[in-house]
Design an enzyme around this catalytic site. Sequence first.
Site, PDB file in Angstrom:
ATOM      1  N   LYS A 182       0.862  -1.189   0.000  1.00 12.70           N
ATOM      2  CA  LYS A 182       0.000   0.000   0.000  1.00 12.70           C
ATOM      3  C   LYS A 182       0.899   1.240   0.000  1.00 12.70           C
ATOM      4  O   LYS A 182       1.499   1.594   1.006  1.00 12.70           O
ATOM      5  CB  LYS A 182      -0.913   0.052   1.233  1.00 12.70           C
ATOM      6  CG  LYS A 182      -1.996   1.112   1.042  1.00 12.70           C
ATOM      7  CD  LYS A 182      -2.476   1.778   2.304  1.00 12.70           C
ATOM      8  CE  LYS A 182      -1.700   2.944   2.766  1.00 12.70           C
ATOM      9  NZ  LYS A 182      -1.615   4.129   1.869  1.00 12.70           N
ATOM     10  N   PRO A 183       1.014   1.879  -1.172  1.00 13.84           N
ATOM     11  CA  PRO A 183       1.870   3.070  -1.214  1.00 13.84           C
ATOM     12  C   PRO A 183       1.184   4.266  -0.561  1.00 13.84           C
ATOM     13  O   PRO A 183      -0.031   4.238  -0.321  1.00 13.84           O
ATOM     14  CB  PRO A 183       2.048   3.308  -2.720  1.00 13.84           C
ATOM     15  CG  PRO A 183       0.904   2.631  -3.387  1.00 13.84           C
ATOM     16  CD  PRO A 183       0.402   1.559  -2.463  1.00 13.84           C
ATOM     17  N   ALA A 184       1.942   5.311  -0.304  1.00 17.43           N
ATOM     18  CA  ALA A 184       1.346   6.558   0.198  1.00 17.43           C
ATOM     19  C   ALA A 184       0.325   7.042  -0.829  1.00 17.43           C
ATOM     20  O   ALA A 184       0.481   6.819  -2.035  1.00 17.43           O
ATOM     21  CB  ALA A 184       2.430   7.602   0.406  1.00 17.43           C
ATOM     22  N   GLY A 235       7.154   4.983   7.785  1.00 19.45           N
ATOM     23  CA  GLY A 235       6.337   6.190   7.890  1.00 19.45           C
ATOM     24  C   GLY A 235       6.726   6.977   9.117  1.00 19.45           C
ATOM     25  O   GLY A 235       7.803   6.779   9.697  1.00 19.45           O
ATOM     26  N   LEU A 258      10.736   4.373  11.137  1.00 17.08           N
ATOM     27  CA  LEU A 258      10.004   5.623  11.414  1.00 17.08           C
ATOM     28  C   LEU A 258      10.891   6.855  11.236  1.00 17.08           C
ATOM     29  O   LEU A 258      11.907   6.817  10.574  1.00 17.08           O
ATOM     30  CB  LEU A 258       9.404   5.535  12.811  1.00 17.08           C
ATOM     31  CG  LEU A 258       8.556   4.263  13.050  1.00 17.08           C
ATOM     32  CD1 LEU A 258       8.031   4.202  14.466  1.00 17.08           C
ATOM     33  CD2 LEU A 258       7.402   4.166  12.042  1.00 17.08           C
ATOM     34  N   CYS A 291      14.342  10.237   5.811  1.00 16.95           N
ATOM     35  CA  CYS A 291      14.358   9.828   7.219  1.00 16.95           C
ATOM     36  C   CYS A 291      15.762   9.969   7.789  1.00 16.95           C
ATOM     37  O   CYS A 291      15.952  10.419   8.908  1.00 16.95           O
ATOM     38  CB  CYS A 291      13.884   8.393   7.347  1.00 16.95           C
ATOM     39  SG  CYS A 291      14.841   7.237   6.362  1.00 16.95           S
TER      40      CYS A 291
HETATM   41  P1  NAD Z   1       3.022   8.721   7.084  1.00 20.73           P
HETATM   42  O1  NAD Z   1       3.237   8.059   8.384  1.00 20.73           O
HETATM   43  O2  NAD Z   1       2.075   9.849   7.022  1.00 20.73           O
HETATM   44  O3  NAD Z   1       2.530   7.672   5.980  1.00 20.73           O
HETATM   45  C1  NAD Z   1       3.269   6.509   5.691  1.00 20.73           C
HETATM   46  C2  NAD Z   1       2.323   5.467   5.135  1.00 20.73           C
HETATM   47  O4  NAD Z   1       1.459   5.036   6.198  1.00 20.73           O
HETATM   48  C3  NAD Z   1       1.398   5.942   4.017  1.00 20.73           C
HETATM   49  O5  NAD Z   1       1.235   4.910   3.073  1.00 20.73           O
HETATM   50  C4  NAD Z   1       0.090   6.201   4.746  1.00 20.73           C
HETATM   51  O6  NAD Z   1      -1.044   6.130   3.922  1.00 20.73           O
HETATM   52  C5  NAD Z   1       0.104   5.079   5.759  1.00 20.73           C
HETATM   53  N1  NAD Z   1      -0.751   5.295   6.929  1.00 20.73           N
HETATM   54  C6  NAD Z   1      -0.997   6.457   7.559  1.00 20.73           C
HETATM   55  N2  NAD Z   1      -1.830   6.234   8.606  1.00 20.73           N
HETATM   56  C7  NAD Z   1      -2.089   4.911   8.625  1.00 20.73           C
HETATM   57  C8  NAD Z   1      -2.891   4.078   9.459  1.00 20.73           C
HETATM   58  N3  NAD Z   1      -3.580   4.557  10.482  1.00 20.73           N
HETATM   59  N4  NAD Z   1      -2.941   2.760   9.189  1.00 20.73           N
HETATM   60  C9  NAD Z   1      -2.233   2.244   8.146  1.00 20.73           C
HETATM   61  N5  NAD Z   1      -1.470   2.986   7.322  1.00 20.73           N
HETATM   62  C10 NAD Z   1      -1.397   4.307   7.562  1.00 20.73           C
HETATM   63  O7  NAD Z   1       4.488   9.140   6.585  1.00 20.73           O
HETATM   64  P2  NAD Z   1       4.871   9.987   5.307  1.00 20.73           P
HETATM   65  O8  NAD Z   1       4.531  11.405   5.562  1.00 20.73           O
HETATM   66  O9  NAD Z   1       4.359   9.323   4.077  1.00 20.73           O
HETATM   67  O10 NAD Z   1       6.477   9.791   5.299  1.00 20.73           O
HETATM   68  C11 NAD Z   1       7.340  10.585   6.007  1.00 20.73           C
HETATM   69  C12 NAD Z   1       7.749   9.923   7.313  1.00 20.73           C
HETATM   70  O11 NAD Z   1       8.315   8.646   7.058  1.00 20.73           O
HETATM   71  C13 NAD Z   1       8.833  10.702   8.031  1.00 20.73           C
HETATM   72  O12 NAD Z   1       8.594  10.702   9.413  1.00 20.73           O
HETATM   73  C14 NAD Z   1      10.097   9.912   7.702  1.00 20.73           C
HETATM   74  O13 NAD Z   1      11.170  10.118   8.606  1.00 20.73           O
HETATM   75  C15 NAD Z   1       9.575   8.528   7.719  1.00 20.73           C
HETATM   76  N6  NAD Z   1      10.471   7.644   6.967  1.00 20.73           N
HETATM   77  C16 NAD Z   1      11.207   6.707   7.648  1.00 20.73           C
HETATM   78  C17 NAD Z   1      12.113   5.902   6.959  1.00 20.73           C
HETATM   79  C18 NAD Z   1      12.957   4.869   7.674  1.00 20.73           C
HETATM   80  O14 NAD Z   1      13.528   4.011   6.994  1.00 20.73           O
HETATM   81  N7  NAD Z   1      13.050   4.903   8.990  1.00 20.73           N
HETATM   82  C19 NAD Z   1      12.254   6.055   5.573  1.00 20.73           C
HETATM   83  C20 NAD Z   1      11.486   7.009   4.927  1.00 20.73           C
HETATM   84  C21 NAD Z   1      10.585   7.799   5.627  1.00 20.73           C
END
Ligand code: NAD
Length: 493
Positions: A182-184, A235, A258, A291
């Site tokens: 499930k992508p963003a 995420g 995260l 991240c």
């Molecule tokens: P986000 O948490 O808003 O979304 C990430 C994904 O989770 C999306 O696909 C979104 O639709 C899904 N999602 C959101 N709420 C959900 C729920 N309640 N249940 C299931 N799925 C849900 O993050 P974002 O804004 O897309 O990405 C940025 C964040 O990701 C930043 O905090 C970044 O640091 C982090 N990140 C971490 C890494 C790592 O490897 N640690 C890598 C890249 C990004």
Amino acid sequence: MTQTASVETTPMIIGGQPTLSSTGRTYEVRNPANGQVVGAVPQATVEDANRAVEAAQAAFRGWAETSPDDRAELLFKGIALLKANEKEIVRLLSQEQGKPVFEAKGEVHHLIHGLTFYAGLSSKIRGAEVPLPPAMGKYSYGVLFRRPVGVAVGITPWNFPLTLMGTKVGPALIAGCPIIIKPAQTTPLATLRVVELLNEAGLPPGVLQCVTGSGSELGEPLITHPAVRRVALTGSSNTGRRVMELAGRDFKRVTLELGGSDPMIVCPDANLKAAINGAMVGRFWNAGQQCLAVKRLYVFEEVYEEFLSGLIDKVSRYELGDPSTPAEKPKVRMGPMHAEFQRREIEEQLADAVAKGAKVVLGGKRPEGLDQGFYFQPTIVTDVPEDSRLVTEEVFGPVLPVFRVKTLDEAIQKANNSPWGLGSSIWTNNMIWANKAVREIEAGVTWINMIHYGYDELPFGGVKASGLGREHGPEAVDYYLEDKGAVFGGLEG
Ligand code: NAD
């Protein structure tokens, strides 16, 4: 592709087939560089989540029993298709995400490299024979079997949609687990194309699927479906809390990659030219939306002025622009931020620091003449108080706070003064200092004289609010496998 009123809809992949959502609803995907619509995808709901999980469940036994060599061969065929269609994937990624074409190319190469790494590892997964003390007077021995966990769900963010899909798809498939991606919501297009191509290589239906929609309407039903046994999220930390809570109710295997607030420490003996480059790429790649970006920079006072002026000089030559017009602007080095709310958050975090006494020494504004997208100048800030939001929160954009430190102990203490613990780096030729940093900084990784980068070969992940478990490396596969013991007794004949 199917035609809707204004723009073509790219279907999801469920059970190996292109499919629309059960409600027929779609939503548009826009280019953050100029607001133009670049595609449309189905808005999936709980019914679609159920369909995908049922197809994955139906595929599970067959895939678990497919030989490792056959799994690898299918992956290698898929990788060849990705290479043959690289240009199209790069274009989709750049358009939906906003990153310059050369960064999008880098991401596709990273995806291909990662999948190749895991395809090669497929036949190397093994258990063990375990000698046991005699029980009940009989000779006996144990065997450690490694069995696939079951149906997996991979949830990815918008900043690196493809590499972060690859770090889930590769380990899941070679372990024998079907996976649903499930992508963003804002970056589904390149992911759908990659999943389509990997399916075209001949994966059995249901082994690799992609469904598109929101976290709450689609992500949550996927996580809570009883047949799903494994959830991999990349995420934000807040989403991680929610996902862990949902998955925890049924004791599902979870990994959480995260947020982060990576510190970088520059010591007096550092190669300043290399460190300046490391800080620049580390903070401003992908418009600061990484991240593992350098989010707090601690520089020893002996080299502070020289380092800072060198950094300002280099970053001030950054070309900010619309990456979707590479022919006219071949030098575009940084694109827009991905979303308006991300830009607003950066502006608020910066304003908070300035109100508390910080000085903006470069950038700090929206650039003139780029009103169509979510652009923000690469920004460097000094004299930032420790209690400002630039320190206490994750800064997910092109703003870099620089701090002056006197000792390594002070630098490490400040580095650790954060809820996060993802990456970190130290720039020094003093091995005793490097060793101290590796041992004392609370983070999943410490790079020494090296840009913050996630290697496919080395496990990557965080401590504290940066997550749980690891992706990348052979270690990532462990999270898709159950260890099962068996004891063979009564073997005296
Ligand atoms: P986000 O948490 O808003 O979304 C990430 C994904 O989770 C999306 O696909 C979104 O639709 C899904 N999602 C959101 N709420 C959900 C729920 N309640 N249940 C299931 N799925 C849900 O993050 P974002 O804004 O897309 O990405 C940025 C964040 O990701 C930043 O905090 C970044 O640091 C982090 N990140 C971490 C890494 C790592 O490897 N640690 C890598 C890249 C990004």
